[in-house]
Motif scaffolding. Structure first.
Motif, PDB file in Angstrom:
ATOM      1  N   PHE A   1       8.153 -10.016 -16.002  1.00 26.95           N
ATOM      2  CA  PHE A   1       7.237 -10.807 -15.153  1.00 26.95           C
ATOM      3  C   PHE A   1       5.869 -10.940 -15.826  1.00 26.95           C
ATOM      4  O   PHE A   1       5.276  -9.945 -16.271  1.00 26.95           O
ATOM      5  N   GLU A   2       5.376 -12.173 -15.889  1.00 28.15           N
ATOM      6  CA  GLU A   2       4.149 -12.366 -16.666  1.00 28.15           C
ATOM      7  C   GLU A   2       2.908 -11.776 -16.008  1.00 28.15           C
ATOM      8  O   GLU A   2       1.932 -11.420 -16.676  1.00 28.15           O
ATOM      9  N   SER A   3       2.946 -11.624 -14.679  1.00 29.55           N
ATOM     10  CA  SER A   3       1.773 -11.061 -13.998  1.00 29.55           C
ATOM     11  C   SER A   3       1.957  -9.593 -13.665  1.00 29.55           C
ATOM     12  O   SER A   3       1.356  -9.069 -12.722  1.00 29.55           O
ATOM     13  N   ARG A   4       2.798  -8.930 -14.447  1.00 31.23           N
ATOM     14  CA  ARG A   4       3.166  -7.546 -14.135  1.00 31.23           C
ATOM     15  C   ARG A   4       1.956  -6.640 -13.888  1.00 31.23           C
ATOM     16  O   ARG A   4       1.949  -5.828 -12.971  1.00 31.23           O
ATOM     17  N   SER A   5       0.918  -6.808 -14.720  1.00 27.40           N
ATOM     18  CA  SER A   5      -0.220  -5.888 -14.595  1.00 27.40           C
ATOM     19  C   SER A   5      -1.022  -6.120 -13.324  1.00 27.40           C
ATOM     20  O   SER A   5      -1.790  -5.257 -12.903  1.00 27.40           O
ATOM     21  N   ALA A   6      -0.836  -7.284 -12.700  1.00 24.22           N
ATOM     22  CA  ALA A   6      -1.591  -7.567 -11.476  1.00 24.22           C
ATOM     23  C   ALA A   6      -0.897  -7.041 -10.221  1.00 24.22           C
ATOM     24  O   ALA A   6      -1.497  -6.974  -9.153  1.00 24.22           O
ATOM     25  N   VAL A   7       0.367  -6.693 -10.369  1.00 29.12           N
ATOM     26  CA  VAL A   7       1.171  -6.404  -9.172  1.00 29.12           C
ATOM     27  C   VAL A   7       0.630  -5.224  -8.374  1.00 29.12           C
ATOM     28  O   VAL A   7       0.402  -5.332  -7.162  1.00 29.12           O
ATOM     29  N   VAL A   8       0.437  -4.119  -9.036  1.00 31.74           N
ATOM     30  CA  VAL A   8       0.031  -2.926  -8.293  1.00 31.74           C
ATOM     31  C   VAL A   8      -1.343  -3.089  -7.640  1.00 31.74           C
ATOM     32  O   VAL A   8      -1.494  -2.749  -6.460  1.00 31.74           O
ATOM     33  N   PRO A   9      -2.353  -3.624  -8.365  1.00 33.98           N
ATOM     34  CA  PRO A   9      -3.633  -3.829  -7.681  1.00 33.98           C
ATOM     35  C   PRO A   9      -3.527  -4.713  -6.435  1.00 33.98           C
ATOM     36  O   PRO A   9      -4.151  -4.432  -5.408  1.00 33.98           O
ATOM     37  N   VAL A  10      -2.724  -5.763  -6.517  1.00 39.97           N
ATOM     38  CA  VAL A  10      -2.581  -6.647  -5.352  1.00 39.97           C
ATOM     39  C   VAL A  10      -1.875  -5.920  -4.213  1.00 39.97           C
ATOM     40  O   VAL A  10      -2.279  -6.017  -3.048  1.00 39.97           O
ATOM     41  N   LEU A  11      -0.829  -5.167  -4.553  1.00 40.34           N
ATOM     42  CA  LEU A  11      -0.113  -4.409  -3.510  1.00 40.34           C
ATOM     43  C   LEU A  11      -1.041  -3.390  -2.867  1.00 40.34           C
ATOM     44  O   LEU A  11      -1.027  -3.171  -1.652  1.00 40.34           O
ATOM     45  N   MET A  12      -1.858  -2.737  -3.701  1.00 41.53           N
ATOM     46  CA  MET A  12      -2.763  -1.726  -3.153  1.00 41.53           C
ATOM     47  C   MET A  12      -3.810  -2.338  -2.238  1.00 41.53           C
ATOM     48  O   MET A  12      -4.166  -1.763  -1.203  1.00 41.53           O
TER      49      MET A  12
ATOM     50  N   SER B   1       6.212  -3.633  -0.847  1.00 42.25           N
ATOM     51  CA  SER B   1       6.816  -3.677  -2.185  1.00 42.25           C
ATOM     52  C   SER B   1       7.211  -5.101  -2.549  1.00 42.25           C
ATOM     53  O   SER B   1       7.354  -5.960  -1.691  1.00 42.25           O
ATOM     54  N   VAL B   2       7.337  -5.309  -3.850  1.00 45.45           N
ATOM     55  CA  VAL B   2       7.903  -6.562  -4.346  1.00 45.45           C
ATOM     56  C   VAL B   2       9.009  -6.227  -5.341  1.00 45.45           C
ATOM     57  O   VAL B   2       9.036  -5.145  -5.943  1.00 45.45           O
ATOM     58  N   VAL B   3       9.895  -7.166  -5.482  1.00 47.01           N
ATOM     59  CA  VAL B   3      10.913  -7.097  -6.520  1.00 47.01           C
ATOM     60  C   VAL B   3      10.582  -8.204  -7.510  1.00 47.01           C
ATOM     61  O   VAL B   3      10.503  -9.371  -7.127  1.00 47.01           O
ATOM     62  N   ILE B   4      10.327  -7.807  -8.759  1.00 50.52           N
ATOM     63  CA  ILE B   4       9.943  -8.795  -9.781  1.00 50.52           C
ATOM     64  C   ILE B   4      10.907  -8.722 -10.963  1.00 50.52           C
ATOM     65  O   ILE B   4      11.571  -7.693 -11.164  1.00 50.52           O
ATOM     66  N   PRO B   5      11.002  -9.785 -11.762  1.00 47.48           N
ATOM     67  CA  PRO B   5      11.765  -9.695 -13.010  1.00 47.48           C
ATOM     68  C   PRO B   5      11.073  -8.705 -13.942  1.00 47.48           C
ATOM     69  O   PRO B   5       9.842  -8.567 -13.917  1.00 47.48           O
TER      70      PRO B   5
END
Lengths: 257, 257
Positions: free
Chosen positions: A229-240, A222-226
């Motif tokens: 966060f400008e890269s919000r849409s990239a977060v889940v694909p990268v985590l996956m 997991s990550v904790v983001i603001p």
DNA sequence: GGGTAATTCTCATTTAATGAGAATCGAGTG
DNA sequence: CACTCGATTCTCATTAAATGAGAATTACCC
């Protein structure tokens, strides 16, 4: 007074001594230990001296007591938590260097969430308190995302143990049952303002095997983001991607990479 | 037969049980544990069950025993080794990402070298055995570089304990005394072919304070590089920068950045 | 169902552990 | 230097945790 339920074994006492130390209490006087562990002073001195002799505890020059390096060594040599953490490090490092946000690896243990590793960005305060801390599962994304991928009886046990979880209302998803259903559909949890206002916790499960229907979550990344966060849409694909990499690392198979 | 020197306390037995596990022996049957720990079978079952109840040990579905997550948790919450490791992680990460070689953090403990952390390059085999392993100080660069910056009486004690160290001849520097003297002058150790042919161990000390004459090494940062490494000349400066950064992180002062 | 090993249970006996208080030590103060 | 006080070690009569062999039970395999 000593414990009344059953006899107060030496093992019970030793574990109470070791449990007295935590991130905020790294050094204690013997008198403090005696009180925290509920052990008479003379007995505390004796047990502390035995533990110090084996370097499970250490005596500092000022007379205070702290954990000794041998305890860490015993645990580090073959603890499952350490194996998991070691396998996860490259993937956590990938995530952390892409987003530069707090990145965590966690597991469920005894109906609680336990943080196994936390990588922080360069300039964040070194905060030891995070690793090895426990939190209620239902209060964080990384807990919910693991709970969602447990056998139903474990979910039911959890609700029985923490009825207050069923009173929760999660922003955007409602009850915990609805929230878990959404997480099961989506394959990730992304919840705003759970622990801290203005932040979002994004978490994905790490499964016990690469494919298959009855997969069970054994950890979460997991990550904790603001929230903005400008890269919000990239977060889940990268985590996956990180999670799939970790699952494959943990369970190498003959299937094509 | 049980130990004869003094009585065989419960604590002694518990520690022998926990010490039976290591990187190569992550799961043991109770019968194996009984033999390794030199404890009668019935007593071993009883102690194992007590430890499993507290999750210091865990019972696997196949009946085998392994370390439990609670042991790791107790150690991770406030062990000095974990604090050191946490503080060091950004600096180790820097070194590792620059050279892409095995990067280690180690300390001296009880006249041996103990590896506290090891970051490996992406494609190296995940090798748990390295963290929490012990080695003779005089056989590795990261040991020698810490020994060189200890009080003389500690060096003398070490030679008394390991007379074979004084028989060593190090490539390019000769005896251990001459080698330590060179390390003291240079401020680093760079030794070829110590553990593995074709490799060089480069190590620098982490001091107990940023400046001053009677500084003592409390840890070492090191890399293992191929002997013909193309960036060989950059290694020591980068390690020294990491080491200084770590010392400052551990001992923040009012002195200018 | 029989055989075998793992595991739990029993309990008479042992001895590790207990813990209050005395004794000693170390630090601080006048 | 003497005194005070808290930390720490030591003593030892007593307690109860721990012992561990062997019986009993359970689980697994054939």
């Amino acid at each position: 007074m000593t414990q009344t339920s059953s006899s107060d074994t030496v093992l019970d006492r030793v574990l109470r001594i070791l449990s007295a130390f935590d991130a905020r209490r790294r050094q204690l006087t013997v008198a403090e230990l005696s009180q925290l562990a509920d052990i008479p002073l003379a007995t505390t001195y004796r047990l502390v001296n035995q533990l110090a002799k084996e370097n499970i505890l250490t005596r500092y020059p000022n007379g205070n007591i702290g954990l000794g390096i041998r305890l860490w060594e015993l645990a580090a040599r073959s603890s499952p938590a350490v194996s998991l953490r070691t396998a996860a490090m490259p993937f956590l490092d990938d995530v952390q260097s892409i987003f530069r946000q707090h990145t965590q690896l966690s597991v469920l243990d005894d109906h609680e969430l336990l943080v196994v590793e936390r990588l922080s960005s360069r300039n964040s305060v070194v905060n030891q308190a995070t690793v090895a801390t426990r939190m209620p599962i239902h209060t964080v994304s990384m807990g919910l995302v693991q709970l969602a991928f447990q056998p139903q009886y474990i979910i039911d046990d959890y609700f029985a143990l923490y009825p207050e979880a069923t009173d929760m209302s999660y922003p955007g998803t409602g009850s915990i049952t609805d929230t878990l259903a959404k997480i099961q559909r989506d394959g990730f949890a992304m919840l705003d303002g759970m622990l801290d206002d203005g932040t979002t916790g994004a978490a994905v499960p790490v499964f016990d095997k690469p494919t298959g229907r009855k997969r069970v979550a054994i950890a979460a990344i997991s990550v904790v983001i603001p929230e903005d966060f400008e890269s919000r849409s990239a977060v889940v694909p990268v985590l996956m991607a990180a999670s799939r990499g970790l699952t494959r690392a943990l369970h190498p198979t003959a299937e094509p990479g």
